[in-house]
Write a protein that holds these residues in place. Structure first.
Motif, PDB file in Angstrom:
ATOM      1  N   ALA A 324       0.837  -1.207   0.000  1.00 33.15           N
ATOM      2  CA  ALA A 324       0.000   0.000   0.000  1.00 33.15           C
ATOM      3  C   ALA A 324       0.869   1.253   0.000  1.00 33.15           C
ATOM      4  O   ALA A 324       0.602   2.213  -0.729  1.00 33.15           O
ATOM      5  CB  ALA A 324      -0.934  -0.007   1.208  1.00 33.15           C
ATOM      6  N   VAL A 355      -4.045  -3.996  -3.037  1.00 32.93           N
ATOM      7  CA  VAL A 355      -4.270  -4.147  -1.588  1.00 32.93           C
ATOM      8  C   VAL A 355      -5.375  -3.180  -1.161  1.00 32.93           C
ATOM      9  O   VAL A 355      -5.375  -2.018  -1.557  1.00 32.93           O
ATOM     10  CB  VAL A 355      -2.961  -3.865  -0.819  1.00 32.93           C
ATOM     11  CG1 VAL A 355      -3.234  -3.644   0.659  1.00 32.93           C
ATOM     12  CG2 VAL A 355      -1.976  -4.996  -1.014  1.00 32.93           C
ATOM     13  N   ALA A 356      -6.310  -3.661  -0.361  1.00 25.35           N
ATOM     14  CA  ALA A 356      -7.450  -2.833   0.063  1.00 25.35           C
ATOM     15  C   ALA A 356      -7.085  -1.956   1.252  1.00 25.35           C
ATOM     16  O   ALA A 356      -6.217  -2.302   2.058  1.00 25.35           O
ATOM     17  CB  ALA A 356      -8.641  -3.714   0.429  1.00 25.35           C
ATOM     18  N   GLY A 357      -7.789  -0.843   1.337  1.00 21.76           N
ATOM     19  CA  GLY A 357      -7.589   0.080   2.454  1.00 21.76           C
ATOM     20  C   GLY A 357      -7.815  -0.577   3.802  1.00 21.76           C
ATOM     21  O   GLY A 357      -7.039  -0.394   4.741  1.00 21.76           O
ATOM     22  N   TRP A 358      -8.892  -1.347   3.896  1.00 22.10           N
ATOM     23  CA  TRP A 358      -9.195  -1.990   5.193  1.00 22.10           C
ATOM     24  C   TRP A 358      -8.135  -3.026   5.547  1.00 22.10           C
ATOM     25  O   TRP A 358      -7.834  -3.226   6.721  1.00 22.10           O
ATOM     26  CB  TRP A 358     -10.592  -2.609   5.158  1.00 22.10           C
ATOM     27  CG  TRP A 358     -10.790  -3.732   4.187  1.00 22.10           C
ATOM     28  CD1 TRP A 358     -11.126  -3.630   2.874  1.00 22.10           C
ATOM     29  CD2 TRP A 358     -10.669  -5.134   4.446  1.00 22.10           C
ATOM     30  NE1 TRP A 358     -11.222  -4.874   2.297  1.00 22.10           N
ATOM     31  CE2 TRP A 358     -10.948  -5.818   3.241  1.00 22.10           C
ATOM     32  CE3 TRP A 358     -10.357  -5.878   5.591  1.00 22.10           C
ATOM     33  CZ2 TRP A 358     -10.919  -7.216   3.140  1.00 22.10           C
ATOM     34  CZ3 TRP A 358     -10.326  -7.271   5.491  1.00 22.10           C
ATOM     35  CH2 TRP A 358     -10.611  -7.919   4.261  1.00 22.10           C
ATOM     36  N   TYR A 360      -4.988  -2.715   4.878  1.00 25.02           N
ATOM     37  CA  TYR A 360      -3.874  -1.908   5.393  1.00 25.02           C
ATOM     38  C   TYR A 360      -4.138  -1.482   6.839  1.00 25.02           C
ATOM     39  O   TYR A 360      -3.254  -1.564   7.693  1.00 25.02           O
ATOM     40  CB  TYR A 360      -3.667  -0.696   4.493  1.00 25.02           C
ATOM     41  CG  TYR A 360      -2.555   0.225   4.939  1.00 25.02           C
ATOM     42  CD1 TYR A 360      -1.228  -0.087   4.670  1.00 25.02           C
ATOM     43  CD2 TYR A 360      -2.828   1.393   5.641  1.00 25.02           C
ATOM     44  CE1 TYR A 360      -0.207   0.747   5.076  1.00 25.02           C
ATOM     45  CE2 TYR A 360      -1.812   2.236   6.063  1.00 25.02           C
ATOM     46  CZ  TYR A 360      -0.499   1.912   5.777  1.00 25.02           C
ATOM     47  OH  TYR A 360       0.514   2.738   6.198  1.00 25.02           O
ATOM     48  N   VAL A 361      -5.368  -1.035   7.118  1.00 22.28           N
ATOM     49  CA  VAL A 361      -5.732  -0.633   8.475  1.00 22.28           C
ATOM     50  C   VAL A 361      -5.524  -1.803   9.446  1.00 22.28           C
ATOM     51  O   VAL A 361      -4.936  -1.650  10.527  1.00 22.28           O
ATOM     52  CB  VAL A 361      -7.193  -0.137   8.521  1.00 22.28           C
ATOM     53  CG1 VAL A 361      -7.660   0.071   9.956  1.00 22.28           C
ATOM     54  CG2 VAL A 361      -7.347   1.150   7.708  1.00 22.28           C
TER      55      VAL A 361
ATOM     56  N   ALA B 324     -12.084   3.026   4.817  1.00 26.37           N
ATOM     57  CA  ALA B 324     -11.111   1.954   5.058  1.00 26.37           C
ATOM     58  C   ALA B 324     -11.175   1.502   6.516  1.00 26.37           C
ATOM     59  O   ALA B 324     -11.138   0.300   6.813  1.00 26.37           O
ATOM     60  CB  ALA B 324      -9.703   2.426   4.700  1.00 26.37           C
ATOM     61  N   VAL B 355     -12.176   0.821  -1.196  1.00 29.66           N
ATOM     62  CA  VAL B 355     -11.107   1.829  -1.109  1.00 29.66           C
ATOM     63  C   VAL B 355      -9.759   1.105  -1.090  1.00 29.66           C
ATOM     64  O   VAL B 355      -9.590   0.110  -0.392  1.00 29.66           O
ATOM     65  CB  VAL B 355     -11.281   2.680   0.168  1.00 29.66           C
ATOM     66  CG1 VAL B 355     -10.020   3.450   0.496  1.00 29.66           C
ATOM     67  CG2 VAL B 355     -12.462   3.631  -0.004  1.00 29.66           C
ATOM     68  N   GLY B 357      -5.658   0.439  -0.529  1.00 29.73           N
ATOM     69  CA  GLY B 357      -4.660   0.712   0.504  1.00 29.73           C
ATOM     70  C   GLY B 357      -3.845   1.953   0.201  1.00 29.73           C
ATOM     71  O   GLY B 357      -3.601   2.788   1.076  1.00 29.73           O
TER      72      GLY B 357
END
Lengths: 470, 470
Positions: A324, A355-358, A360-361, B324, B355, B357
């Protein structure tokens, strides 16, 4: 130092430490200018064979060396690095000196300011002699993908150096420089150090300034030195670290500033790391760790093992965080001028974009959770030992292993033992271990708790002493 | 208070401040138990019409009130909240008391510990009377999607309260409670306060403990009070904030602990925010801001405007960060039991999952960059004024506007003026402004620099004083 090398230690610094050089400069036996001229000649002679340098700065280096000599003559002594030639990985900005990031996007890029770590080395009197080859944008552990071509392993020129600080490792291992800076995101100082047979340090995460260093994954990136001895690594780290000057007391002496005396290697509590990944190390890699453990404990009790499943669990957060952040850094270049990327790095970036935002979180949360767990597990250990890499250097351009091998690719294998410590933020040092069946370097990865770099230097020095006595 | 309401101020606390109640308790004119019993009766009578309560805790509240009275009788005085009934948004954990998050996933959830903010209120002597309705998982600014059904606006029962702290706003606006806690991610205290005609505070980002508060987007979430007067909001915030007790000095007096005397509203430098978004506010919303500005400056120079394009630029980072983080929190529930979500929240979660990453990484960087730029632009202003919401309360279940309207949906409109201050981390307070064409509340959003909540209370008190004099 592992022998039998094509160009291992062939240069003027093979077998010479920074403190020896410093003493010879101060006794007028030699001068910074003389050392620098010899280093430049060797760099021009052997550098092209290893492809370890992107730029050799004859003019800047001789000028800096002359100034260093003048300062010493005038009574201004900047310490052990004063007048010593060093190399700087080509993702680290050097004022007025080409800095390419190993990429065609930056083929003509000349920074107008030094990175903070370069300023620190110059303030310590170091002579910037060359910019060292890097994997394209430091985005790979093989150093055979770069706008300036593949770095070559001094021990066998057809093999990888490992990366991404491949040029720094090759230059130090060949004795062309006593010290070079690298950067480490998932293993980029430790892996090439292991494959080339030098020491390579990843300091504690976020402990050194990253200003002026082209990032790969900012929450994981850190600058680190590569050198041939524990003492040289310690000298470099103390010059780079804002806190590095706090613990220079020799073993057994009281620090003049009231700090406790330095400890001995024998006072530290060691443990051998076991997890699913370490089970996949080659016999040679595992042997090297056992040899190191035996050297550290001698006639005392054997080193206990500590089971760290968190090391295995770090692989996914590493991939997610690094992907990310890397795509965030490169997305405009990917959209604007994809043709300037090498195809392999471009493909990895496309993959990273997915890669998804969630994810990464969650990966950032995992990172904190895993770190806390490991710190709890290590209540009774100070220093850990495990392989740096589970294989010896693959061939340049090699992208797979024979079917019976436990690893999908050299990239997977090379990062398998190092990236977890990046996620966890612990400092780690790759230290050479002598002897091997195939004539190639082997190593042990020594790991300490955050901000305990000095313990790594003590252990590395004890290993050197023990191996020299063999 | 805006008039013409169906149930506005109908309850026992309409027109009564916390300090008035506190004085009456201490003079034995009344007791906490008496106030609590009246409050419980009103809650049972009017609560169902407004659907503002999820749980009314008759037993716990009368017990706590009795203890409060005993303590006072014994000489233990916990300050202005001692014995005062309060409501707690149903995403905030209350020990032993059902806490549903407005979701069928938590329809039977009874926490075994209080959230830190609840502990803070109990330590200040407050009586927890009820849990207030919340938009499902606080994931929406309308409060008409919740496992416990839609909250209803006391001013017209067919209209939205706004959200997500809709139950808290309705209960305070109806005079059923003098104080209720909400949470604010993108506007969830300020928006329902504006639509219902109470005050609603978003404190400085990360300034209050979030332990025990069900998160929506942890880097943006913060707990905040809703109350009917500036003084009551100040009392609540000082009880909640670890630093809140530092500045209780009355205007013009020297603080006994050596702090500077509190400032007057006339000493603050005001500015009216302009940007593309504020151009889209309704005439009534824009009027309310002008009225507030005139009230604060009176015969002095008119309030200057400050152009803040960063407010417009915050919309995208807000969406990315919130999405995210929200999906990271809910992904396991989405995979395991999607049927327990309301269809609208589930659809928003699916959208949030997409969304990337790298977008999240860039949004976090944007957040810091925008905050730094706004701080630079505000060198010569202390307090900013702009609309809280650009429209008055839409109807329950309304999901679009007439074609000529500048907004795509109530959700977009309701969050348009508030979410930027969440991204920037500034404290902001929605304050009612009297008079309106359509008989519904209108308001001004007052914004201060980080950690300057006390300036907001001074400004709100000055506005109240000015409006009362009208």
């Amino acid at each position: 130092m592992t022998g039998g090398a094509a160009l291992g230690g062939v240069g003027p610094f093979g077998g010479t430490t920074i403190s020896t050089l410093a003493a010879r400069i101060r006794s007028r036996e030699t001068s910074s200018l003389e050392i620098t001229e010899v280093a430049l000649a060797a760099a021009h002679k052997y550098g092209p064979m290893l492809n370890c340098f992107v730029t050799i700065d004859d003019h800047g280096a001789t000028q800096a060396a002359a100034v260093a000599d003048e300062e010493l003559a005038a009574g201004l002594d900047r310490g052990p690095l004063h007048g010593i030639p060093v190399g700087i990985k080509d993702v680290i900005a050097t004022n007025g000196l080409l800095t390419t990031m190993g990429s065609r996007h930056f083929s003509d890029h000349v920074p107008t300011a030094d990175a903070d770590v370069v300023t620190a080395l110059r303030s310590a009197g170091a002579v910037i002699l060359a910019k060292t080859q890097t994997h394209e944008f430091a985005y790979g552990p093989t150093s055979d993908r770069s706008a300036s071509g593949p770095a070559r392993n001094p021990h066998r020129l057809g093999l990888m150096t490992g990366g991404s600080s491949g040029g720094s490792a090759a230059a130090v291992a060949a004795g062309l420089l006593p010290l070079a800076l690298g950067t480490d995101t998932g293993g980029s100082t430790r892996v090439p150090a292991a494959l080339c047979g030098t020491l390579g340090l990843r300091p504690t995460g976020q402990s050194l300034s990253s200003r002026g260093v082209f990032p790969l994954s900012p929450t994981l990136d850190v600058v680190g030195p590569l050198a041939a001895t524990a003492e040289d690594i310690a000298i470099a780290w103390r010059s780079l670290s804002p806190s590095g000057g706090l613990f220079p007391a020799a073993e057994g002496t009281e620090d003049p500033r009231g700090l406790p005396a330095a400890i001995h290697a024998g006072e530290l509590r060691y443990a051998l790391v076991t997890c699913a990944l370490t089970e996949r190390a080659s016999a040679d890699s595992a042997d090297a760790v056992r040899i190191a453990a035996a050297a550290l404990t001698r006639d005392r009790a054997p080193v206990p093992t500590v089971f760290l499943p968190e090391i295995d669990a770090c692989a996914d957060p590493y991939r997610v965080i690094q992907s990310a952040e890397a795509y965030a850094l490169h997305h405009e270049r990917v959209e604007r001028a994809p043709e300037l990327f090498g195809s392999e790095v471009l493909e990895r970036l496309h993959e990273a974009s997915r890669v998804a935002g969630w994810e990464y979180v969650l990966a950032l949360a995992d990172k904190e959770r895993l770190r806390a767990r490991v710190l709890v597990r290590l209540r009774t250990a100070d220093v850990l030992l495990m392989p740096t890499v589970p294989v010896s250097a693959p061939a340049i351009d090699q992208r797979s292993f024979p079917p019976e091998t436990l690893w999908n690719s050299p990239r997977e294998a090379l990062l398998s033992m190092t990236s977890a410590w990046s996620v966890l933020g612990f400092p780690a040092l790759s230290v050479p271990v002598p002897g091997t069946g195939d004539g190639l370097p082997r190593s042990v990865q020594v790991i300490a708790k955050p901000d305990q770099e000095e313990q790594l230097f003590i252990v590395a020095a004890a290993l050197e002493e023990s191996f020299t006595a063999l």
